[in-house]
Design a protein around this motif. Sequence first.
Motif, PDB file in Angstrom:
ATOM      1  N   THR A 181       0.845  -0.998  -0.040  1.00  0.00           N
ATOM      2  CA  THR A 181       0.027  -0.084  -0.008  1.00  0.00           C
ATOM      3  C   THR A 181       1.016   1.359  -0.038  1.00  0.00           C
ATOM      4  O   THR A 181       0.638   2.318  -0.781  1.00  0.00           O
ATOM      5  N   VAL A 182       1.922   1.146   0.962  1.00  0.00           N
ATOM      6  CA  VAL A 182       2.782   2.520   0.904  1.00  0.00           C
ATOM      7  C   VAL A 182       3.655   2.691  -0.322  1.00  0.00           C
ATOM      8  O   VAL A 182       3.631   3.852  -0.794  1.00  0.00           O
ATOM      9  N   PHE A 183       3.832   1.382  -1.070  1.00  0.00           N
ATOM     10  CA  PHE A 183       4.716   1.877  -2.352  1.00  0.00           C
ATOM     11  C   PHE A 183       3.472   2.374  -3.387  1.00  0.00           C
ATOM     12  O   PHE A 183       4.242   3.217  -4.249  1.00  0.00           O
ATOM     13  N   GLY A 184       2.339   1.920  -3.277  1.00  0.00           N
ATOM     14  CA  GLY A 184       1.468   2.619  -4.311  1.00  0.00           C
ATOM     15  C   GLY A 184       1.392   3.979  -4.140  1.00  0.00           C
ATOM     16  O   GLY A 184       1.076   4.847  -5.092  1.00  0.00           O
ATOM     17  N   LEU A 185       1.452   4.594  -2.664  1.00  0.00           N
ATOM     18  CA  LEU A 185       1.344   5.802  -2.335  1.00  0.00           C
ATOM     19  C   LEU A 185       2.695   6.714  -3.009  1.00  0.00           C
ATOM     20  O   LEU A 185       2.414   7.672  -3.395  1.00  0.00           O
ATOM     21  N   LEU A 186       3.765   6.088  -2.517  1.00  0.00           N
ATOM     22  CA  LEU A 186       4.810   6.692  -3.086  1.00  0.00           C
ATOM     23  C   LEU A 186       5.233   6.936  -4.399  1.00  0.00           C
ATOM     24  O   LEU A 186       6.035   7.815  -4.901  1.00  0.00           O
ATOM     25  N   LEU A 187       4.935   5.738  -5.095  1.00  0.00           N
ATOM     26  CA  LEU A 187       5.024   5.641  -6.636  1.00  0.00           C
ATOM     27  C   LEU A 187       3.980   6.670  -7.405  1.00  0.00           C
ATOM     28  O   LEU A 187       4.255   6.559  -8.710  1.00  0.00           O
ATOM     29  N   GLY A 188       3.150   7.148  -6.631  1.00  0.00           N
ATOM     30  CA  GLY A 188       1.989   7.945  -7.550  1.00  0.00           C
ATOM     31  C   GLY A 188       0.886   7.154  -8.065  1.00  0.00           C
ATOM     32  O   GLY A 188       0.179   7.918  -9.028  1.00  0.00           O
ATOM     33  N   TYR A 189       0.662   6.025  -7.749  1.00  0.00           N
ATOM     34  CA  TYR A 189      -0.250   5.122  -8.309  1.00  0.00           C
ATOM     35  C   TYR A 189      -1.838   5.883  -8.004  1.00  0.00           C
ATOM     36  O   TYR A 189      -1.983   6.223  -6.843  1.00  0.00           O
ATOM     37  N   PRO A 190      -2.680   6.053  -8.680  1.00  0.00           N
ATOM     38  CA  PRO A 190      -3.860   6.204  -8.404  1.00  0.00           C
ATOM     39  C   PRO A 190      -4.778   5.106  -7.624  1.00  0.00           C
ATOM     40  O   PRO A 190      -5.734   5.692  -6.807  1.00  0.00           O
ATOM     41  N   VAL A 191      -4.279   4.080  -7.764  1.00  0.00           N
ATOM     42  CA  VAL A 191      -4.987   2.636  -7.051  1.00  0.00           C
ATOM     43  C   VAL A 191      -3.872   2.046  -6.437  1.00  0.00           C
ATOM     44  O   VAL A 191      -2.946   1.635  -6.915  1.00  0.00           O
ATOM     45  N   SER A 192      -4.216   1.742  -5.041  1.00  0.00           N
ATOM     46  CA  SER A 192      -3.014   0.999  -4.325  1.00  0.00           C
ATOM     47  C   SER A 192      -3.561  -0.117  -3.704  1.00  0.00           C
ATOM     48  O   SER A 192      -4.943  -0.159  -3.210  1.00  0.00           O
ATOM     49  N   TYR A 193      -3.166  -1.387  -3.654  1.00  0.00           N
ATOM     50  CA  TYR A 193      -3.641  -2.629  -2.962  1.00  0.00           C
ATOM     51  C   TYR A 193      -3.343  -2.600  -1.535  1.00  0.00           C
ATOM     52  O   TYR A 193      -2.075  -2.277  -0.987  1.00  0.00           O
ATOM     53  N   TRP A 194      -4.164  -3.305  -1.006  1.00  0.00           N
ATOM     54  CA  TRP A 194      -4.028  -3.668   0.548  1.00  0.00           C
ATOM     55  C   TRP A 194      -4.494  -4.908   0.974  1.00  0.00           C
ATOM     56  O   TRP A 194      -5.403  -5.244   0.308  1.00  0.00           O
ATOM     57  N   PHE A 195      -3.828  -5.797   1.856  1.00  0.00           N
ATOM     58  CA  PHE A 195      -4.480  -6.949   2.609  1.00  0.00           C
ATOM     59  C   PHE A 195      -4.099  -7.128   3.813  1.00  0.00           C
ATOM     60  O   PHE A 195      -3.092  -6.354   4.352  1.00  0.00           O
ATOM     61  N   ASP A 196      -4.800  -7.925   4.324  1.00  0.00           N
ATOM     62  CA  ASP A 196      -4.836  -7.879   5.914  1.00  0.00           C
ATOM     63  C   ASP A 196      -3.232  -8.901   6.263  1.00  0.00           C
ATOM     64  O   ASP A 196      -3.609 -10.276   6.501  1.00  0.00           O
ATOM     65  N   GLN A 197      -2.139  -8.219   6.367  1.00  0.00           N
ATOM     66  CA  GLN A 197      -0.920  -9.256   6.387  1.00  0.00           C
ATOM     67  C   GLN A 197      -0.972  -9.760   7.866  1.00  0.00           C
ATOM     68  O   GLN A 197      -0.201 -10.989   8.032  1.00  0.00           O
ATOM     69  N   ALA A 198      -1.618  -9.505   8.693  1.00  0.00           N
ATOM     70  CA  ALA A 198      -2.040 -10.197  10.018  1.00  0.00           C
ATOM     71  C   ALA A 198      -2.463 -11.584   9.853  1.00  0.00           C
ATOM     72  O   ALA A 198      -2.235 -12.642  10.882  1.00  0.00           O
ATOM     73  N   GLN A 199      -3.266 -11.988   8.768  1.00  0.00           N
ATOM     74  CA  GLN A 199      -3.896 -13.183   8.432  1.00  0.00           C
ATOM     75  C   GLN A 199      -3.040 -13.920   7.583  1.00  0.00           C
ATOM     76  O   GLN A 199      -2.817 -15.074   7.601  1.00  0.00           O
ATOM     77  N   SER A 200      -2.664 -13.274   6.679  1.00  0.00           N
ATOM     78  CA  SER A 200      -2.142 -13.920   5.326  1.00  0.00           C
ATOM     79  C   SER A 200      -1.344 -12.907   4.455  1.00  0.00           C
ATOM     80  O   SER A 200      -1.863 -11.643   4.267  1.00  0.00           O
ATOM     81  N   PHE A 201      -0.328 -13.175   3.682  1.00  0.00           N
ATOM     82  CA  PHE A 201       0.327 -12.351   2.707  1.00  0.00           C
ATOM     83  C   PHE A 201      -0.156 -12.728   1.374  1.00  0.00           C
ATOM     84  O   PHE A 201       0.411 -12.204   0.249  1.00  0.00           O
ATOM     85  N   GLU A 202      -0.966 -13.649   1.322  1.00  0.00           N
ATOM     86  CA  GLU A 202      -1.722 -14.124   0.115  1.00  0.00           C
ATOM     87  C   GLU A 202      -2.695 -12.992  -0.558  1.00  0.00           C
ATOM     88  O   GLU A 202      -3.165 -11.948   0.384  1.00  0.00           O
ATOM     89  N   ASN A 203      -3.455 -13.189  -1.465  1.00  0.00           N
ATOM     90  CA  ASN A 203      -4.271 -12.528  -1.978  1.00  0.00           C
ATOM     91  C   ASN A 203      -5.316 -12.885  -2.711  1.00  0.00           C
ATOM     92  O   ASN A 203      -5.311 -13.988  -3.082  1.00  0.00           O
ATOM     93  N   CYS A 204      -6.776 -12.136  -3.358  1.00  0.00           N
ATOM     94  CA  CYS A 204      -7.456 -12.780  -3.905  1.00  0.00           C
ATOM     95  C   CYS A 204      -7.570 -12.482  -5.405  1.00  0.00           C
ATOM     96  O   CYS A 204      -8.575 -12.569  -5.850  1.00  0.00           O
TER      97      CYS A 204
ATOM     98  N   LEU B  76      -4.373 -13.655 -14.759  1.00  0.00           N
ATOM     99  CA  LEU B  76      -3.142 -14.531 -14.202  1.00  0.00           C
ATOM    100  C   LEU B  76      -3.498 -15.554 -13.207  1.00  0.00           C
ATOM    101  O   LEU B  76      -4.526 -15.220 -12.312  1.00  0.00           O
ATOM    102  N   PRO B  77      -2.960 -16.582 -13.138  1.00  0.00           N
ATOM    103  CA  PRO B  77      -3.347 -17.765 -12.102  1.00  0.00           C
ATOM    104  C   PRO B  77      -2.710 -17.433 -10.837  1.00  0.00           C
ATOM    105  O   PRO B  77      -3.374 -17.696  -9.666  1.00  0.00           O
ATOM    106  N   SER B  78      -1.938 -16.528 -10.757  1.00  0.00           N
ATOM    107  CA  SER B  78      -1.187 -16.043  -9.381  1.00  0.00           C
ATOM    108  C   SER B  78      -0.676 -14.577  -9.421  1.00  0.00           C
ATOM    109  O   SER B  78      -0.124 -14.202 -10.544  1.00  0.00           O
ATOM    110  N   ILE B  79      -0.855 -13.675  -8.685  1.00  0.00           N
ATOM    111  CA  ILE B  79      -0.143 -12.380  -8.552  1.00  0.00           C
ATOM    112  C   ILE B  79       0.654 -12.247  -7.285  1.00  0.00           C
ATOM    113  O   ILE B  79      -0.042 -12.538  -6.109  1.00  0.00           O
ATOM    114  N   CYS B  80       1.881 -11.905  -7.228  1.00  0.00           N
ATOM    115  CA  CYS B  80       2.759 -11.581  -6.250  1.00  0.00           C
ATOM    116  C   CYS B  80       2.523  -9.895  -5.846  1.00  0.00           C
ATOM    117  O   CYS B  80       3.113  -9.300  -6.646  1.00  0.00           O
ATOM    118  N   LEU B  81       2.370  -9.573  -4.763  1.00  0.00           N
ATOM    119  CA  LEU B  81       2.445  -8.345  -4.234  1.00  0.00           C
ATOM    120  C   LEU B  81       3.349  -7.710  -3.459  1.00  0.00           C
ATOM    121  O   LEU B  81       3.829  -8.678  -2.692  1.00  0.00           O
TER     122      LEU B  81
END
Length: 258
Positions: free
Chosen positions: A158-181, A253-258
């Motif tokens: 999420t922070v990288f999305g902010l710093l790099l100037g993206y209009p949309v940034s991703y977030w996930f609950d890293q306390a539960q998992s570093f995977e995504n949907c 894609l079958p998997s996305i690594c963030l």
Amino acid sequence: MSARDLFVSAARDSLRSGRKRLSLSQSLDLAAQVSAVDLGLKPALLYDSNGASAEQLQRYLGSLRSLRLVSDSLLALDLNGNGLIVNAGALRPTRHGVPAVVDVSASLEKPVVSGAQRGRLKGLAADLSLLLEEFQRLGEADGPLCVGERAEDWNLCTVFGLLLGYPVSYWFDQAQSFENCLSMTPLVVVAASASWRADGFAHSFCLYSFSVPAALQEETRRELEDWRVRLQERFELQGVMEDLRISRSTVTLPSICL
């Protein structure tokens, strides 16, 4: 030496990884990216060309400043071991506006826009801007700004999305998992490219590349359009970069690594 050669020499001398130096192509691409950050076309650059440290990035910037190739607005940032080159002035508007935040936690069936996480990102953006301002005010230019313990609870995606100037940034609950949907989720990839001109030489490079779930295009339309308009306006105010091109494509894609 030409400006192009000076950029290349500074990169090869300052950013060694062991005995290995950056290639000519890598050095030119870095020069174009750093120039774009210095012009305010993007707030920051995440350095990933080799294993060079944030301290090496600071030395690289020092060399460029001494050669009058970049302004004093740029600084090196060490964010939990990740090296970035940041234009503090270009980041200040984030106090008033931050990217839309898309929750892609693995526990969700599909990505959703999260107002709550966007609110938290506003507070984080304000804190980060104050850190940058204080660092510049104190004149601690001999080393990078290190954000260590403060960043332990940050979602770096999420922070990288902010710093790099993206209009949309991703977030996930890293306390539960570093995977995504995002597996098998159609994503619209937005890319902006340009040509950097130095001494009559043109180097084409990727200025931006980010994605947004295709199903959320309507919900994020305002942020995407504002980003496009601001980028075009800033581009027209400078004369170093040419041939701005913005494209869209859809990938699944079958998997996305963030």
